[in-house]
Design an enzyme around this catalytic site. Structure first.
Site, PDB file in Angstrom:
ATOM      1  N   ASP A   1      -7.549   1.809   2.078  1.00 46.40           N
ATOM      2  CA  ASP A   1      -7.168   2.721   3.155  1.00 46.40           C
ATOM      3  C   ASP A   1      -8.114   3.896   3.388  1.00 46.40           C
ATOM      4  O   ASP A   1      -8.188   4.396   4.498  1.00 46.40           O
ATOM      5  CB  ASP A   1      -5.742   3.246   2.913  1.00 46.40           C
ATOM      6  CG  ASP A   1      -5.125   3.852   4.165  1.00 46.40           C
ATOM      7  OD1 ASP A   1      -5.562   3.494   5.272  1.00 46.40           O
ATOM      8  OD2 ASP A   1      -4.190   4.663   4.049  1.00 46.40           O
TER       9      ASP A   1
ATOM     10  N   ASP B   1       1.173   5.034  -0.376  1.00 50.76           N
ATOM     11  CA  ASP B   1       0.503   6.336  -0.388  1.00 50.76           C
ATOM     12  C   ASP B   1       1.196   7.301  -1.342  1.00 50.76           C
ATOM     13  O   ASP B   1       2.413   7.461  -1.294  1.00 50.76           O
ATOM     14  CB  ASP B   1       0.524   6.947   1.014  1.00 50.76           C
ATOM     15  CG  ASP B   1      -0.408   6.224   1.961  1.00 50.76           C
ATOM     16  OD1 ASP B   1      -1.587   6.086   1.599  1.00 50.76           O
ATOM     17  OD2 ASP B   1       0.041   5.799   3.032  1.00 50.76           O
TER      18      ASP B   1
ATOM     19  N   HIS C   1      -6.026   9.799  -0.883  1.00 47.86           N
ATOM     20  CA  HIS C   1      -6.715   9.851   0.413  1.00 47.86           C
ATOM     21  C   HIS C   1      -5.873  10.451   1.539  1.00 47.86           C
ATOM     22  O   HIS C   1      -6.311  10.444   2.688  1.00 47.86           O
ATOM     23  CB  HIS C   1      -7.219   8.455   0.801  1.00 47.86           C
ATOM     24  CG  HIS C   1      -6.131   7.432   0.942  1.00 47.86           C
ATOM     25  ND1 HIS C   1      -5.629   6.738  -0.140  1.00 47.86           N
ATOM     26  CD2 HIS C   1      -5.451   6.989   2.011  1.00 47.86           C
ATOM     27  CE1 HIS C   1      -4.690   5.909   0.283  1.00 47.86           C
ATOM     28  NE2 HIS C   1      -4.558   6.036   1.577  1.00 47.86           N
TER      29      HIS C   1
ATOM     30  N   HIS D   1       0.850  -1.184   0.000  1.00 40.12           N
ATOM     31  CA  HIS D   1       0.000   0.000   0.000  1.00 40.12           C
ATOM     32  C   HIS D   1       0.892   1.243   0.000  1.00 40.12           C
ATOM     33  O   HIS D   1       1.515   1.566   1.005  1.00 40.12           O
ATOM     34  CB  HIS D   1      -0.913   0.007   1.217  1.00 40.12           C
ATOM     35  CG  HIS D   1      -1.741   1.247   1.294  1.00 40.12           C
ATOM     36  ND1 HIS D   1      -2.709   1.548   0.363  1.00 40.12           N
ATOM     37  CD2 HIS D   1      -1.719   2.296   2.149  1.00 40.12           C
ATOM     38  CE1 HIS D   1      -3.249   2.711   0.651  1.00 40.12           C
ATOM     39  NE2 HIS D   1      -2.676   3.191   1.733  1.00 40.12           N
TER      40      HIS D   1
END
Lengths: 978, 978
Positions: free
Chosen positions: A169, A47, A412, A45
């Site tokens: 997320d 970001d 996000h 994951h």
């Protein structure tokens, strides 16, 4: 031939007859029908900015902040995938992948293509970033999916196309996102954050997976699954280089732990399997920025797979395979089960009874607004690029750069305001760069499509503080070019910062246009960082189809604009009883002289007592994510003491209000504009040592809304909210009654009773609620004292220009009869989202015929939105049209796009999925059965397009170019041009 | 064909015509004569146990303690080396590498062989572990190098052979280590820890590199270099996955930092280059357990190399290459410079004026002793394996396991006692396992080579606390088999724990041997964890060539042994003036009745007032590494109050002394043994909240030593120490006058004046000094209250059996005329290091002729030590002989090994370097010039063997089997057998 190793990998990899020859579902490993099939899903994951900037994450820079280097993740994952064809990995964030791709040799690219073609590397989600779902507008979500999926399609073809959403997320989930997935042809989506009570209930009911009715207007359903334990590793099985769980030790060692590790994993799998309906379970193996040293992960997973499956020979009923979300979903689909239905959304997200993730709906208000500006210029630049047929590499690059940064902004931890300050600054920098590129593109285009071939077409990005050196210095003789991104001709008031002089405004045809000089609020003038001394704005009403030019010149004559004057001023010393009325021909406002507050509003034949003010939540442990009250009593709405001055012009009426040292506002009415504008300014918010302050704007009416209010989902459909209630579970709001009733408002919040309806429209995403009947609040600005412990590890305490951040913005009030259609609110939404963009040039007096024409879209039905018009592949244009009325507001509409097709010199049109990359005729989605939705078959079923995809060529009859749109329907076309 | 990728790498890698075809110095990258050549040396420093156990480090287990996983380091390094033939890596710890190798596929092994054959993977140091240099005995260092180098030779042939020593972490450096390197044919050694003043002086004088005269007896010189900044990365350039320095960002990014990174690196290189004599500098790129994700390291180093060398085109004079310590040394050698001379060693290591790393000389005293036990059984097992011709796989495996764990124990965080407690426990477990294997091997052998084919040959490892269930339970009828690992017949007293019964001892020929029953000290009896209730030991004197059997049986007759009685006892109540004399026929001791302390010693015709006692350093911030006094006054030597009891037997005289609650001692004299034994017991040491205690044994004589004393280096040559002085620099001892005068004592410390000499010999490594003229102290045991901040992060506060550790041990005093040779001390050293090993069997009465004979080595000259006799390759035996007298003690000796050769059924003999793996005739070492050593040539020079290597076959004349050994010379032979 320096890199022998790599070369050799390639050659043989390409020559080898591999076990898998197909991508997609065909590449999934076989499962066993009589066993629990554990789908092990390796993923990382990553970001697109959070604690570090995008580039810092990519390069592994500033690892002292957070150890994360995406370049190495992809490097090592690819190397590991090569080693063993059984292995799988999903790549999610296309922004990172595309940057990595750009640094690869041809050899490396060939290897990756092979991995993709064999389904070993599967793109999942595939958007530019993993977007937030609360603060984003649907237009930008569609754009960033289109961007990501187009990169994948261009690079890998259909094998690169994701089929599953992966929003693991984001802090809450919108129905609109699900709707968009379905419209892009996705088979389902997975996420991992859900209100803890909702999750608890679903665990008990085997309802972690469901069929989501994703639209009230459209018949759209999407399979949606919640991961069993967030998206991080199975507890105790994080094999990542940055983890410390025990590896699988299968050597000759005292530490050999194969037995205990397999026991533990199977025990966990058994626990998971109990909560799902099929004999398939998905266990994600990954986490934030994991797989930087993919060898560690895969070496241990290989062993895990080996030893778990070895047990089958001694009777174990667990079968474990490397898998992907798509392969898992495929297995689930094949299992032909039925699932509970879901109709609302997953807001707000309460991770525990004291932690509602509703602060981020409002965090970083100026960043949230700046993102909207970015979208604004992006749409302008896209359309203009098409009209002017811009196609230099530099222009394409600039447009793509802007598309990309807008993709990043949807992330996000970007638009949410949950990133570190330094990262926020980097986003600002990137977006600012992108926007400058966008204005350059627009300038290039305008030189072709307007009669000003040498115009400067300057953009001023600080018009919200009435700062524009260009207009100030050139208003003596200025050309104002207005661009309207919407389909239909619009009439809007234009405001230009100018000196206190006399000006005359004329239109394209030389006709004088009424204008007046309006004073800028004292609070703007007092801004220390403002780089101008202008105190007035020249205001005139413009009418614009797509483009219009207006000309301003300084005059001495009486006919010119004159500053409008204050007609009344009330302050502490002059306080008096009674009321002050301010009105246009359509709207009448009453101000209570004593309190200084708005008291009544009369418009659309309705009159309502609406007291409008600002309130402050004094909070202790709120953070960038969480809005958290310490004490419910710590909320005060200012009920008086407001100083105000009324200015009345012929076209504009303004009430300048000063609430206190850091809150002020201009209530503004324009002649012929049926909305009340509240132009607020908040900041610097004072901060006590132990308490932060969170400022809301409040509208208190007497409408008997009975706890019900309506909020938009990403600027599209409205969802009905009921105070203290949840769709699927019992709310638990005793600790946070307010924060737990907050919802994301990205464009509109409304309430009504049988007679009246009040809607508040905003100009950026904000949190909002209705905590009392008839009352609406929106959180405008937050200044806090603590971090909320969710990772960002910084207090949300923005500073700019050496002082705590001052935020400015607008909200709009629409009061109407409850019986009236809300379609007017829709139109306002569109106009607020994509108003006129103003370009300024010196007026040299010399004009010439434009090199290119600009078409009109006025023939489109009123409810049709020109959602996207942009260059696609070379010689292709993407057209995306939307019926923006919902089933309560509008009807099915039809219109013909042949004129546009001809304008574009079209050759043929193909209709695609929403993202523009998959021919709609090729779309085939998994169909899942909702419980109680009737008898389900025994075979897996599929959806295809509900309507006949438009596929036409220039030679066909114009009638074949008719496009029909149901309420809320969006259709996407690729126009191939000659 | 599952692992396609790997296969493909191999095939092409094997087929490809690579740029490098040779290993060793030929594989080094070219340098540029007109530039500063930066040798970038990628390496990983992988402790064989420290904060985690060996296996935890290998597997990456318990990463919460320390993130480290050697399996991944080697995995990923190999993968990265494949990618680019320019890259280099050095592998240092062969214990880890061999474990990794054992898990590899044949394919992978082929790849690694190719990398080794091309010099891309270079083994450096190559011993089983990176041994400590203070607490180790040379025999074990040789063994662990032999083990490591043999693995490399067996696996890779000569390309796998290291040529450079790499002792980058040990905390001080011994001259003997340098000597052993030279004897193994190494070209030089590098390390990185040196007294800060020494380093400072050398920096100023360009003396970081030197020529070390490594022996006073042998003409041995070794090039020795100190790394510029320890062994960690260049400041700011740690690219490791566990570091946070900036990567090289060369992409299109705001963060692009190529210029600044190259500037910084070159600035650093310039700084380094100033301190070295040639135009070559070595910059190690690595650190503890780095390269777990080697891709990160190499990707960035590739960029560094690229961009630094790119600058040459614009005039830069820096040339950077991937290199190795060997390639660097090769370049230095080619440069034909001269270097300062070094004659002493690098002890003690002071990292600052308050931090002398002299605590670890004594830390974990029981572990240090246990390691000596391990060596003891290892030598016994090796010799017996040869004699009994043991060759089952299990036996070979057990022997190898013991060799390996002994290799591990030499590690600089093992025998040093600087590991965490849990790791110490693991070493104990491993060593205990290894020793049990060793005793099993010995048992198997003894069944062949003794007349007891069914004997149990039990070993008792707790004889030091008089615990042996086997002797206790079977003394009624016991066979005692004594094995003498030394070359020459030895006479030693044997002690067996028995019940208080009457026993008779007889020898092999049935002759009664004098014996007596001696009471065990009360302090041993009082040990709570002791698992026996025996209170007596049966003592008799044994005479053993290589093996001898003695038989014990219980008797009733008067002739049997009787417990000897206490003849005097003085305690607090019975304190009196005067003195007590205890003597044998050769030694006379006087005890002061009032103080209870030893007062005078008379032996070898010399009498000296020697007061012997114990002292305590009360310390505040000492740690496992550092001995650090807070206050110099906090040191007290006990000067009285000692209770004592004297036992006098006919062969044994014992003075049992009780100093206080936790210190006691038995001073012991044996008839015919010319040494005074001090059998000490210390613990549980009391600990105050803020202060630890460090206990020393002190011998205070009136010898006028004038600050001079002598300490051994690893049990071989003695070095002259002068209190408060250093060889090469001004000492800085004002803050730590005692700690800064401590030296490692692994076998002997001595002092003398013109008349008398006092030597103290010990049974394990200890720190020691002479802080006053005539006084010698040895630190026996330490219990501390703080960690010393050097990484171990635990207080050295050992517990065992639920209470603070009790340590036991022996030191021996030899008093002699200063004119006498010290050769007797040498002989004692050997006997203390390798005494008789005792095996116990029930005496069934039935014996048979041994299946195999055991040869005698009594024909070897007295000064010749049977240093090693062990199975080598199948059908080969390694023989290593040493003249253990130094040039002051002994002479050149010659002897003939034909009898042994014949015993072994020899076919031919080849002489090798010290480690046994390189034919001595192939040895060719770099010769470097010491400053002032005469004119140096312009061409690089080399050393070859100074003597003609022995290469003989069975057919040659016995005269050809003569072996000559100069004082201190060691020669190693491989005997090939038929």
């Amino acid at each position: 031939m320096k890199y022998l190793g790599v070369l050799c990998v390639t050659l043989l990899a390409l020559q080898a007859k591999s076990a898998q020859a197909a991508c997609g579902y065909e590449s999934c490993h076989e499962t066993k029908s009589n066993m629990v099939n554990i789908h092990l899903v390796p993923h990382s994951h990553d970001d697109v900015g959070w604690l570090k900037t995008v580039d810092q994450y990519f390069y592994g820079h500033k690892n002292n902040i957070q150890h994360a280097g995406v370049q190495y993740i992809i490097d090592t994952v690819i190397a590991e995938l090569i080693k063993n064809p059984d292995r799988r990995f999903i790549q999610v964030e296309t922004s990172f992948f595309s940057k990595w791709w750009s640094e690869q040799s041809e050899t490396a690219k060939e290897i990756v293509k092979k991995l993709v073609n064999e389904g070993r590397l599967q793109f999942t989600n595939g958007a530019w970033s993993m977007n937030d779902e609360a603060a984003v507008n649907y237009q930008s979500v569609i754009d960033q999916f289109s961007l990501g999926l187009k990169f994948l399609d261009d690079t890998f073809g259909t094998c690169g196309r994701p089929t599953v959403g992966w929003q693991i997320d984001p802090f809450g989930h919108s129905r609109e996102q699900a709707s968009l997935y379905a419209q892009m042809g996705y088979d389902g989506e997975f996420f991992s954050r859900m209100d803890h009570n909702d999750k608890g209930r679903r665990m008990a009911d085997l309802a972690l997976e469901m069929v989501w009715d994703a639209s009230e207007s459209l018949d759209i359903k999407l399979f949606t699954g919640l991961l069993y334990t967030y998206y991080w590793d199975t507890p105790g099985f994080c094999f990542d280089v940055h983890c410390s769980d025990d590896p699988i030790i299968d050597g000759n060692s005292y530490d050999n732990n194969v037995k205990s590790r397999v026991d533990d994993f199977i025990a966990y799998a058994a626990q998971v399997a109990e909560k799902f309906r099929t004999n398939h379970i998905m266990i994600p193996m990954g986490g934030d920025f994991q797989y930087e040293d993919a060898e560690v992960n895969f070496k241990n997973m290989d062993k895990l797979v080996k030893y778990i499956n070895e047990r089958q020979s001694s009777g174990s009923k667990y079968n474990i395979i490397y898998s992907t979300p798509a392969c898992y979903l495929h297995s689930v689909h094949q299992s032909v089960q039925s699932y509970p239905n879901k109709t609302q959304d997953f807001f707000p997200y309460g991770s525990d009874s004291n932690s509602f993730w509703t602060g981020y709906f409002s965090s970083r208000p100026t960043q949230k607004r700046f993102e909207r500006d970015g979208n604004h210029i992006l749409q302008v630049a896209k359309e203009l690029s098409v009209f002017a047929d811009l196609n230099s590499e530099e222009q394409k690059e600039k447009l793509n750069y802007l598309r990309q940064i807008m993709g990043v902004m949807q992330h996000h931890d970007a638009i949410t305001g949950t990133e570190k300050q330094a990262v926020s600054n980097d986003y600002d920098r990137l977006l600012s760069d992108g926007m400058v590129g966008g204005t350059n593109i627009a300038r290039d285009a305008l030189r072709k499509v307007t009669p000003l071939p040498t115009g400067e077409f300057e953009s001023c990005l600080n018009l919200n503080i009435s700062e524009c050196a260009f207009t100030k210095d050139n208003a003596d003789n200025l050309a104002v070019t207005l661009y309207n991104p919407l389909a239909h001709t619009t009439k809007q008031y234009v405001r230009l910062p100018v000196k206190n002089e006399n000006y005359q405004v004329t239109d394209d045809k030389g006709r004088v246009v009424a204008s007046e000089l309006v004073p800028v609020s004292q609070q703007i003038i007092d801004l220390e960082f403002r780089e101008t001394d202008t105190q007035y704005e020249l205001v005139f009403k413009a009418t614009v189809d797509k483009i219009a030019n207006y000309y301003v010149k300084k005059v001495e004559s009486q006919s010119a604009a004159q500053p409008i004057k204050a007609v009344k001023s009330v302050s502490g010393e002059t306080r008096e009883d009674g009321e002050t009325v301010v009105q246009t021909s359509t709207i009448k406002l009453t101000i209570d002289n004593n309190s200084g507050l708005l008291k009544t509003v009369e418009m659309n034949g309705i009159s309502e007592n609406i007291e409008q003010s600002f309130g402050v939540y004094r909070t202790y442990d709120s953070g960038a994510y969480l809005f958290r009250q310490y004490n419910q009593g710590d909320f005060v709405i200012q009920d008086g003491g407001v100083e105000f001055t009324v200015y009345e012009g012929s076209q504009v009426k303004e009430i300048h209000q000063v609430f206190n040292e850091y809150v002020s506002q201009v209530i503004r009415l324009y002649e012929d504009r049926n909305t009340v504008e509240f132009d607020w300014q908040v900041g610097p918010i004072p901060r006590e040592e132990e308490f932060g302050n969170e400022v809301v704007i409040v509208f208190s009416s007497e409408i008997e809304s009975k706890g019900v209010f309506y909020t938009d989902a990403n600027g599209r459909e409205l969802l009905k909210r009921e105070k203290d209630k949840r769709e699927d579970f019992n709310s638990e709001l005793d600790r946070q009654p307010t924060a737990g009733n907050y919802y994301p408002i990205t464009s509109r919040i409304a309430l009504q009773d049988s007679k009246k309806r009040m809607a508040i429209l905003n100009d950026r995403a904000q949190g909002g609620s209705s905590m009392k009947d008839g009352q609406i609040e929106l959180m405008l600005h937050r200044r806090l004292v603590r971090d909320d412990g969710l990772g960002v590890d910084e207090v949300l305490n923005e500073e700019k220009y050496g002082q705590p951040l001052i935020a400015r913005g607008k909200v709009y009030l629409v009061l109407n009869s409850a019986e009236e259609s809300t379609s007017a609110e829709r139109e306002w939404e569109k106009e607020h989202h994509l108003p006129l963009w103003k370009f300024f040039s010196k007026n040299s007096g010399s004009t010439s015929s434009p090199a290119k024409s600009v078409p009109s879209f006025d023939d489109f039905p009123k409810s049709v939105h020109l959602l996207t018009l942009e260059p696609f592949n070379d010689g292709e244009v993407l057209l995306r049209v939307e019926n923006f009325m919902d089933h309560t507001e509008g009807n099915v509409v039809s219109f013909n796009i042949r004129p546009l097709f001809d304008y574009l010199n079209g050759e043929e049109i193909r209709e695609t999925t929403l993202d523009g990359n998959l021919p709609l005729s090729d779309m085939k989605r998994f169909k899942f059965h909702a419980e109680g939705s009737g008898v389900r078959g025994s075979e897996p079923e599929y959806y295809t397009s509900a309507h006949k995809p438009l596929e036409v060529t220039a030679s066909q009859d114009p009638a074949d170019f008719a496009v029909t749109l149901k309420p809320m329907q969006i259709r996407t076309f690729i126009v191939k041009t000659k």
